[in-house]
Motif scaffolding. Structure first.
Motif, PDB file in Angstrom:
ATOM      1  N   ARG A   6      -3.466  -3.422  38.720  1.00  0.00           N
ATOM      2  CA  ARG A   6      -3.346  -3.804  37.320  1.00  0.00           C
ATOM      3  C   ARG A   6      -3.336  -2.549  36.455  1.00  0.00           C
ATOM      4  NH1 ARG A   6      -7.016  -5.282  32.869  1.00  0.00           N
ATOM      5  NH2 ARG A   6      -6.156  -7.085  31.737  1.00  0.00           N
ATOM      6  N   VAL A  27      -5.910  -6.382  40.346  1.00  0.00           N
ATOM      7  CA  VAL A  27      -5.349  -7.566  39.689  1.00  0.00           C
ATOM      8  C   VAL A  27      -6.432  -8.645  39.633  1.00  0.00           C
ATOM      9  CG1 VAL A  27      -3.636  -9.416  39.911  1.00  0.00           C
ATOM     10  CG2 VAL A  27      -3.001  -7.035  40.399  1.00  0.00           C
ATOM     11  N   ALA A  38       1.651 -12.444  35.410  1.00  0.00           N
ATOM     12  CA  ALA A  38       2.239 -11.113  35.491  1.00  0.00           C
ATOM     13  C   ALA A  38       3.072 -10.910  34.235  1.00  0.00           C
ATOM     14  CB  ALA A  38       3.107 -10.982  36.741  1.00  0.00           C
ATOM     15  N   GLU A  40       5.617  -9.910  31.488  1.00  0.00           N
ATOM     16  CA  GLU A  40       7.009  -9.468  31.418  1.00  0.00           C
ATOM     17  C   GLU A  40       7.339  -8.859  30.061  1.00  0.00           C
ATOM     18  OE1 GLU A  40      10.010 -12.162  33.546  1.00  0.00           O
ATOM     19  OE2 GLU A  40       8.395 -13.541  32.972  1.00  0.00           O
ATOM     20  N   THR A  73       5.106 -14.396  34.037  1.00  0.00           N
ATOM     21  CA  THR A  73       5.272 -15.377  35.108  1.00  0.00           C
ATOM     22  C   THR A  73       3.924 -15.660  35.763  1.00  0.00           C
ATOM     23  OG1 THR A  73       7.516 -14.616  35.541  1.00  0.00           O
ATOM     24  CG2 THR A  73       6.435 -15.853  37.293  1.00  0.00           C
ATOM     25  N   LEU A  75       1.466 -15.988  38.447  1.00  0.00           N
ATOM     26  CA  LEU A  75       1.411 -15.352  39.767  1.00  0.00           C
ATOM     27  C   LEU A  75       0.489 -16.110  40.716  1.00  0.00           C
ATOM     28  CD1 LEU A  75       2.442 -12.719  41.175  1.00  0.00           C
ATOM     29  CD2 LEU A  75       0.295 -11.647  40.457  1.00  0.00           C
ATOM     30  N   THR A  76      -0.687 -16.507  40.219  1.00  0.00           N
ATOM     31  CA  THR A  76      -1.644 -17.272  41.021  1.00  0.00           C
ATOM     32  C   THR A  76      -2.337 -18.285  40.120  1.00  0.00           C
ATOM     33  OG1 THR A  76      -3.351 -15.585  40.648  1.00  0.00           O
ATOM     34  CG2 THR A  76      -2.102 -15.419  42.687  1.00  0.00           C
ATOM     35  N   LEU A  86       3.086 -22.238  39.512  1.00  0.00           N
ATOM     36  CA  LEU A  86       3.403 -20.977  40.176  1.00  0.00           C
ATOM     37  C   LEU A  86       4.870 -20.621  39.969  1.00  0.00           C
ATOM     38  CD1 LEU A  86       1.446 -21.473  43.524  1.00  0.00           C
ATOM     39  CD2 LEU A  86       1.017 -19.692  41.807  1.00  0.00           C
ATOM     40  N   GLY A  87       5.103 -19.392  39.542  1.00  0.00           N
ATOM     41  CA  GLY A  87       6.471 -18.934  39.321  1.00  0.00           C
ATOM     42  C   GLY A  87       7.067 -19.339  37.992  1.00  0.00           C
ATOM     43  N   ARG A  89       7.700 -19.243  34.014  1.00  0.00           N
ATOM     44  CA  ARG A  89       7.594 -18.297  32.888  1.00  0.00           C
ATOM     45  C   ARG A  89       6.860 -18.989  31.746  1.00  0.00           C
ATOM     46  NH1 ARG A  89      12.881 -15.376  31.423  1.00  0.00           N
ATOM     47  NH2 ARG A  89      12.053 -13.858  32.933  1.00  0.00           N
ATOM     48  N   HIS A 102      -1.243  -7.564  34.211  1.00  0.00           N
ATOM     49  CA  HIS A 102      -1.696  -8.861  34.699  1.00  0.00           C
ATOM     50  C   HIS A 102      -2.873  -9.313  33.843  1.00  0.00           C
ATOM     51  CE1 HIS A 102       0.183  -6.820  38.126  1.00  0.00           C
ATOM     52  NE2 HIS A 102       0.532  -8.013  38.560  1.00  0.00           N
TER      53      HIS A 102
END
Length: 343
Positions: A6, A27, A38, A40, A73, A75-76, A86-87, A89, A102
């Motif tokens: 991170r 992280v 995460a 962007e 996005t 991440l976990t 998950l995944g 945006r 993060h």
């Protein structure tokens, strides 16, 4: 296999932009009900400029990670959170913490970004878009055929405000420096040079009967002129104190003075009203309602962005590690739109 770390930008105290510090660490792991995002895109807003000076009225004690909003996005996810996130945006309003690669957030505080909107474009519309939308539609309740005055019409919030007001059918007068006038005219805004003499007199010449709403981020003594420009039934929405940005002393003082004036003006029997807009109002005592309102309004803003009613104004994209440079640029007053930090 490389270990992901991170990166965060820390504001250690009242420092020049070059005094921002880059820290590295692990992280975060999401707790129950949380997601780790995460980053962007995150932005440099007026709030961070005030925090650097120790003058944002409710900032945390130093040191801390600034960053009022972000897009990223998922991440976990933690226990109890839908793994379907998950995944995805998402966007979030954070007040602090956004200037990091993060960040762990409550899942209830993130809002999905529609497909077809880039992270950077979405970032320009988070805090600026929610602020503009709520001031226009929840406070001033601007309607078609009304006339509104937007101070700083080329700025981060101002540029979104004028586009939303035009989309609502209002006539818009916008103050800005001359280099931005052609762009404002192209949108349909009547520009006024805020540095050339008596701005209230110039606005009165355009709207002899007064305007139906004024959106004022400047504060200071100029707020009195904004109030006097209102027609009967009009609304003043104050949302900042840019005039006192470089002052010394308590950051709460200008806000308290504005609140005092707003309270007094609302007691006057002249049919006009005034608000000091606080995007966080209600969160402390009605968190679920606050979240629902934020989600609804940001969804409307993203819909306006996707349809073209508003356009993203990106002044620059600068890597997170060069946050000092981004802060300098944002504070220079030479750019139109938002300075965005990217990973």
């Amino acid at each position: 296999m490389d270990t992901v770390e991170r990166i965060e930008i820390v504001l250690p105290g009242k420092v020049e932009p070059e005094g921002l510090e880059l820290h590295r660490g692990p992280v975060p792991v999401p707790a129950a009900g949380q997601v780790v995002v995460a980053m962007e895109a995150t932005g440099v807003s007026f709030a961070e400029q005030q925090m650097r000076r120790g003058r944002y009225y409710d900032q945390p004690p130093f040191p801390f990670v600034p960053g009022y909003d972000l897009v990223g996005t998922v991440l976990t996810v933690g226990e109890g959170v839908d793994r379907g996130l998950l995944g995805t945006r998402v966007a979030a309003l954070t007040k602090t913490g956004g200037w990091a690669s993060h960040i762990a957030l409550d899942a209830a505080d993130v809002v999905a970004v529609p497909a077809g909107i880039s992270a950077v474009d979405a970032e320009t519309a988070v805090v600026n878009g929610i602020t503009a939308w709520q001031m226009l539609h929840r406070k001033a309740r601007v309607r078609a055929g009304q006339t509104v005055l937007v101070h700083g019409a080329n700025g981060g919030v101002g540029s979104v405000l004028v586009q939303l007001a035009l989309a609502a059918g209002a006539q818009v007068i916008g103050t800005a420096s001359p280099r931005h006038h052609d762009a404002l005219r192209a949108l349909g805004v009547t520009p006024v040079d805020y540095r050339s003499g008596d701005v209230p007199a110039r606005v009165r010449a355009l709207a002899p009967g007064g305007v139906d709403a004024v959106f004022d981020h400047v504060g200071g003594e100029g707020i009195v002129g904004s109030w006097r420009l209102l027609a009967r039934g009009g609304t003043l929405v104050s949302y900042g104190s840019a005039a006192t940005r470089d002052d010394e002393g308590s950051g709460a003082s200008p806000v308290l003075k504005l609140l005092g004036r707003v309270w007094l003006w609302n007691w006057l029997p002249n049919g006009r009203s005034a608000y000091f807009f606080n995007i966080w109002a209600g969160r402390a005592y009605a968190k679920d309602r606050f979240r629902a309102r934020l989600r609804a309004d940001l969804t409307q803003v993203f819909a306006a962005l996707r349809s073209g009613e508003i356009t993203a104004k990106v002044a620059a994209e600068i890597p997170l590690a060069r946050a000092s440079e981004a802060m300098r640029l944002a504070e220079s007053g030479t750019v139109a739109g938002k300075v965005v930090l990217v990973p």
